[in-house]
Design an enzyme around this catalytic site. Structure first.
Site, PDB file in Angstrom:
ATOM      1  N   GLY A  83      12.420  -2.842   1.060  1.00 38.69           N
ATOM      2  CA  GLY A  83      12.687  -1.991  -0.094  1.00 38.69           C
ATOM      3  C   GLY A  83      14.015  -1.280  -0.026  1.00 38.69           C
ATOM      4  O   GLY A  83      14.475  -0.718  -1.036  1.00 38.69           O
ATOM      5  N   ARG A  84      14.651  -1.288   1.158  1.00 35.71           N
ATOM      6  CA  ARG A  84      15.955  -0.630   1.275  1.00 35.71           C
ATOM      7  C   ARG A  84      16.806  -1.320   2.333  1.00 35.71           C
ATOM      8  O   ARG A  84      17.579  -0.684   3.037  1.00 35.71           O
ATOM      9  CB  ARG A  84      15.769   0.841   1.637  1.00 35.71           C
ATOM     10  CG  ARG A  84      14.948   1.086   2.900  1.00 35.71           C
ATOM     11  CD  ARG A  84      14.938   2.546   3.264  1.00 35.71           C
ATOM     12  NE  ARG A  84      14.216   2.786   4.485  1.00 35.71           N
ATOM     13  CZ  ARG A  84      14.500   3.760   5.344  1.00 35.71           C
ATOM     14  NH1 ARG A  84      15.526   4.553   5.112  1.00 35.71           N
ATOM     15  NH2 ARG A  84      13.782   3.946   6.430  1.00 35.71           N
ATOM     16  N   LYS A 104      20.382  -1.478   6.588  1.00 33.03           N
ATOM     17  CA  LYS A 104      19.216  -0.677   6.251  1.00 33.03           C
ATOM     18  C   LYS A 104      19.687   0.603   5.564  1.00 33.03           C
ATOM     19  O   LYS A 104      20.491   1.349   6.113  1.00 33.03           O
ATOM     20  CB  LYS A 104      18.443  -0.336   7.529  1.00 33.03           C
ATOM     21  CG  LYS A 104      17.149   0.426   7.322  1.00 33.03           C
ATOM     22  CD  LYS A 104      16.454   0.612   8.672  1.00 33.03           C
ATOM     23  CE  LYS A 104      15.209   1.451   8.552  1.00 33.03           C
ATOM     24  NZ  LYS A 104      14.572   1.662   9.882  1.00 33.03           N
ATOM     25  N   GLY A 117      16.207   3.094  -2.241  1.00 33.48           N
ATOM     26  CA  GLY A 117      16.770   2.130  -1.300  1.00 33.48           C
ATOM     27  C   GLY A 117      17.763   2.715  -0.323  1.00 33.48           C
ATOM     28  O   GLY A 117      18.458   1.970   0.372  1.00 33.48           O
ATOM     29  N   ARG A 167      21.390  -3.240  11.628  1.00 32.07           N
ATOM     30  CA  ARG A 167      20.425  -3.566  12.684  1.00 32.07           C
ATOM     31  C   ARG A 167      20.571  -5.023  13.100  1.00 32.07           C
ATOM     32  O   ARG A 167      20.744  -5.911  12.271  1.00 32.07           O
ATOM     33  CB  ARG A 167      19.000  -3.303  12.203  1.00 32.07           C
ATOM     34  CG  ARG A 167      17.933  -3.609  13.243  1.00 32.07           C
ATOM     35  CD  ARG A 167      16.611  -2.964  12.909  1.00 32.07           C
ATOM     36  NE  ARG A 167      16.053  -3.436  11.655  1.00 32.07           N
ATOM     37  CZ  ARG A 167      15.086  -2.790  10.991  1.00 32.07           C
ATOM     38  NH1 ARG A 167      14.599  -1.660  11.453  1.00 32.07           N
ATOM     39  NH2 ARG A 167      14.619  -3.275   9.861  1.00 32.07           N
ATOM     40  N   ARG A 174       7.699 -10.689  10.965  1.00 31.65           N
ATOM     41  CA  ARG A 174       6.683  -9.686  11.266  1.00 31.65           C
ATOM     42  C   ARG A 174       5.288 -10.294  11.122  1.00 31.65           C
ATOM     43  O   ARG A 174       5.123 -11.346  10.475  1.00 31.65           O
ATOM     44  CB  ARG A 174       6.823  -8.495  10.305  1.00 31.65           C
ATOM     45  CG  ARG A 174       8.246  -7.948  10.188  1.00 31.65           C
ATOM     46  CD  ARG A 174       8.394  -7.072   8.940  1.00 31.65           C
ATOM     47  NE  ARG A 174       9.785  -6.677   8.706  1.00 31.65           N
ATOM     48  CZ  ARG A 174      10.276  -5.458   8.907  1.00 31.65           C
ATOM     49  NH1 ARG A 174       9.482  -4.500   9.356  1.00 31.65           N
ATOM     50  NH2 ARG A 174      11.533  -5.187   8.662  1.00 31.65           N
ATOM     51  N   ASP A 244       3.422  -4.501   9.267  1.00 28.46           N
ATOM     52  CA  ASP A 244       4.774  -4.791   8.800  1.00 28.46           C
ATOM     53  C   ASP A 244       5.832  -4.263   9.764  1.00 28.46           C
ATOM     54  O   ASP A 244       7.017  -4.578   9.614  1.00 28.46           O
ATOM     55  CB  ASP A 244       4.996  -4.220   7.393  1.00 28.46           C
ATOM     56  CG  ASP A 244       4.664  -2.742   7.294  1.00 28.46           C
ATOM     57  OD1 ASP A 244       3.471  -2.405   7.398  1.00 28.46           O
ATOM     58  OD2 ASP A 244       5.579  -1.924   7.141  1.00 28.46           O
ATOM     59  N   ASN A 245       5.423  -3.474  10.745  1.00 30.97           N
ATOM     60  CA  ASN A 245       6.353  -2.987  11.766  1.00 30.97           C
ATOM     61  C   ASN A 245       6.108  -3.660  13.115  1.00 30.97           C
ATOM     62  O   ASN A 245       6.513  -3.144  14.149  1.00 30.97           O
ATOM     63  CB  ASN A 245       6.210  -1.472  11.947  1.00 30.97           C
ATOM     64  CG  ASN A 245       6.687  -0.705  10.729  1.00 30.97           C
ATOM     65  OD1 ASN A 245       7.509  -1.197   9.967  1.00 30.97           O
ATOM     66  ND2 ASN A 245       6.162   0.486  10.531  1.00 30.97           N
ATOM     67  N   ASP A 254      11.817  -0.418  13.774  1.00 30.63           N
ATOM     68  CA  ASP A 254      11.529   0.698  12.871  1.00 30.63           C
ATOM     69  C   ASP A 254      11.229   1.997  13.620  1.00 30.63           C
ATOM     70  O   ASP A 254      10.077   2.358  13.845  1.00 30.63           O
ATOM     71  CB  ASP A 254      10.386   0.351  11.907  1.00 30.63           C
ATOM     72  CG  ASP A 254      10.838  -0.621  10.829  1.00 30.63           C
ATOM     73  OD1 ASP A 254      12.055  -0.715  10.604  1.00 30.63           O
ATOM     74  OD2 ASP A 254       9.990  -1.300  10.225  1.00 30.63           O
TER      75      ASP A 254
END
Length: 469
Positions: A83-84, A104, A117, A167, A174, A244-245, A254
């Site tokens: 999303g960002r 990111k 975002g 990053r 994931r 998701d992490n 994250d």
């Protein structure tokens, strides 16, 4: 920086072409020369702010936002995604292995769900410090290549300066990536993603058919166990172990509401959004097991067309997690204490020490450092541990100090120091402490002249961390 495309051939809507949103006045805050050298990233200094803010694209490879699902605190969201964040592409290292380069905080994407975002400067600096510290501690992790100030305000509570993190990861695949495709019933996409993950992370897997994907799950389980054991060895609490992490590579990703444990307690929680202690320090193994089970569910179509048969083949792997973890966990404590061989009484020896640490509110890192150095006569064991230490000394040998020194850091990224640095950046956009602190964190197992000012443990009973969104 020669970029190649990645993930765009997995499935429709898995990697959506999308450009970063330009920012008003990008300026380079941090640049990781070591990572740049490792990956032969040669962006000219005068271009770095523009490239790593997303203002300047230097490749014909289209940036993409990746789709994924996620169990967030146990609740399933079928469509999350970047999303960002924008994946610029991947670069090859000297061995030919590909590494993702992702921005990111680079603006809204098709997965933003109404968000702006963007990223505030505090979380950006936190991710840089924590990922570099974890790397130096020997914990598998994604890393930061750069942090760029945007010159714009990010509207949070309160409004803050904006920043963008670059990053670097061996992949951004994931557990939630597999859930995303499984939810859509995309078996071809699942196979393509699993094969890509095997090619990048587990190339030794040569099996075919269902055995190939069972071996894949088995290897992911091993990596997740290694990761969580590494976290617990140094006192790290991730804070938001959603699917998701969770990278299938077994790297930490994250660094949102993460923190380091000071006073030892398995129930330690710092995340402001973890009100039930789901991701507490001592619960991280259970969650890793749970996340691996969610991966297994997603892989079912690749194992068998018959769900019952697939479950029968997958269950033994998931059920083996606890035994594998307990073995690795036991070995970790043996190395932290330099134990000579294995004895049935060792578990009680460890349990007694941990109970004393909790009851006496002793600092996890400093206590293990003192125990280690006591073997050389360089430190005194806390008085309350002396009776216990007499039993422990009977289990050490001439190699114990060397083993313990490799496993017990002298220096960790202390929560209060990080908060002071982040406050400096929020207030003025810079910190006079950061450069020296980053340098100290690169040698966490060595004695340093400046170390003492960074090893003090402060009471963090009321300390809270927050998600960076």
């Amino acid at each position: 920086m020669k970029l190649v495309s990645r993930y765009t051939d997995i499935a429709e809507q898995f990697a959506i072409a999308d450009k970063p949103s330009p920012v008003g006045e990008p300026s380079l805050l941090l640049f990781n020369d070591a990572v740049a050298k490792q990956l032969s990233i040669d962006v000219a200094s005068e271009q770095q702010a523009g490239v790593f803010s997303g203002n300047q694209l230097i490749s014909n490879i289209a940036p993409v936002a990746l789709g994924y699902s996620g169990h967030q605190f146990g609740h399933f969201s079928p469509r999350l995604g970047d999303g960002r964040a924008h994946l610029l592409g991947a670069v090859a290292d000297q061995q030919g292995l590909l590494w993702d380069i992702q921005l990111k905080g680079s603006g809204a994407t098709p997965f933003s769900r109404g968000g702006d975002g963007r990223c505030a400067i505090g979380p950006a600096i936190r991710e840089y410090i924590m990922s570099e510290a974890m790397h130096a501690l020997g914990v598998p992790t994604t890393r930061c290549l750069a942090v760029v100030a945007t010159g714009e305000t990010v509207y949070r509570q309160p409004p803050q300066r904006g920043a963008i993190v670059t990053r670097v990861a061996s992949s951004h695949i994931r557990v939630g990536s597999f859930q995303y495709l499984a939810t859509q019933g995309d078996v071809a996409g699942l196979k393509a993603l699993a094969d890509l993950a095997i090619e990048r992370h587990y190339p030794h897997i040569q099996a075919t058919g269902s055995e190939r994907y069972l071996a894949f799950l088995s290897n992911v389980i091993e990596k997740q166990i290694e990761l969580v054991v590494s976290w617990m060895r140094v006192g790290f609490i991730h804070g938001v172990m959603n699917t998701d992490n969770t990278l299938i590579s077994g790297e930490t990703i994250d660094y949102g509401p993460c923190a380091m444990m000071n006073h030892f307690d398995f129930e330690t929680v710092f995340s402001s959004i973890d009100r039930q202690g789901r991701y507490a320090f001592g619960n991280q193994p259970n969650i890793a097991n749970w996340n691996c089970a969610r991966l297994a569910e997603s892989l079912m179509p690749l194992i068998s067309e018959d769900d019952e048969q697939a479950i029968a083949l997958l269950n033994p792997l998931i059920n083996s997690f606890a035994e594998q973890f307990n073995y690795a966990f036991t070995q970790m404590w043996a190395e932290k204490l330099g134990l000579d061989g294995n004895q049935d009484s060792d578990s009680e020896l460890v349990a007694q020490l941990l109970a004393l640490l909790k009851d006496q509110k002793l600092d996890y890192t400093n206590t293990f450092d003192a125990i280690t150095e006591s073997l050389q006569g360089n430190a005194e064991i806390p008085t309350t541990l002396i009776p216990w230490s007499k039993l422990w000394l009977q289990r050490t040998n001439s190699k114990s100090y060397e083993i313990m020194r490799k496993n017990n850091p002298k220096l960790i990224p202390r929560n209060h120091i990080i908060e002071n640095i982040l406050n400096d950046f929020v207030q003025s956009g810079q910190s006079a402490t950061l450069s020296e602190y980053l340098k100290a964190l690169q040698q966490p197992y060595q004695e340093q002249a400046i170390k003492t000012r960074y090893t003090e443990a402060k009471d963090d009973a009321h300390y809270k961390t927050f998600c960076g969104t």
